[in-house]
Write an enzyme that holds these catalytic residues in place. Sequence first.
Site: not given
Length: 334
Positions: A72, A178-179, A176, A174
């Site tokens: 990450k 993806v959501g 965004g 959410g």
Amino acid sequence: MFPHQRVIVRRGPESGLPIIVAVHSTARGPAIGGCRMAAYPDWRDGLDDALRLSAAMTTKCALAGLPHGGGKTVIVLPPGAAGPARTAALHDAGTTIEELAGAYATGPDVGTGPDDMAVIGERTEHVFCRPAEAGGSGDSSPATAAGTIAALRALCEFRFGSPDLSRRSFAVLGLGRVGARVARLLADAGAELTVSDIDDSKRPENVAWTDPGKCLAAEVDVLVPAALGGLLTPRTVPTLRCRAIAGPANNQLDRESTAALLHDRGIVWAPDAVVSAGGIIHATAVELRHEPPARAMARVEAIGDTLGRVLRAAATDGIPPAEAATRLARAAMP
């Protein structure tokens, strides 16, 4: 699962911002994981995020059968920051990743997208999901959303006896990249849908809307967390009125022990390490292994099979799905 192999924390020479790169494991192959650019109260909070998310990526890759470990990148913005030197910070991240000589490659995450990967790519070749015109696979959110839908079908089949989404109610928290896609796909499938986001401007037409707090506690068949993680806690679990949970948000549990609280309440929680893997599965298939798009999407759809295996193993052993997923991931490590 086991300690991190390497963690780099530095102040970026071009941006002056804290740059964190955590490599959790390369036991299955080079580490992969997104680049997150976000504000934190303190740089150490960003470090905690990098450590947690990179370890989760190792589990995600193992469960998905990918020849990679977890890593990450976190670029820490100061609280309330506006208009940071974005290019300089991304260059600093790219330079740091390049020093790892291929042990880790990054892609988009919260706060970054394909164009940002192209900027990172000016300093290192170890980056994926650049725009298609720059030689990458582009936006990973369609594949992440497709994988989430495959997981939701598997979850519904396990919990309710049928993968038919039109027979179930969902609350998507959410909206965004993806959501919003997951919500549209659920609507297209005929599901009963409630959605929410902290940004009221994302409110879609002809879909039930509520505020995030009420969405979390909505009385639905399935809660779909699609925003930031950490929303499932000892405080919020008793307020839940759903029967199952599956969504693309990473690190939905505040701590591992919260999985047992969900299990005790009879709420089936699909581990996010399985549900959210579509983007990374697709990107690595297309860019790193040069598989045709159809083959890459078939791998994404197989998320449903993986989740089904996890849920059945959990039921057989009488344990939370999170514990079953961890056992399967450990078994997949060399």
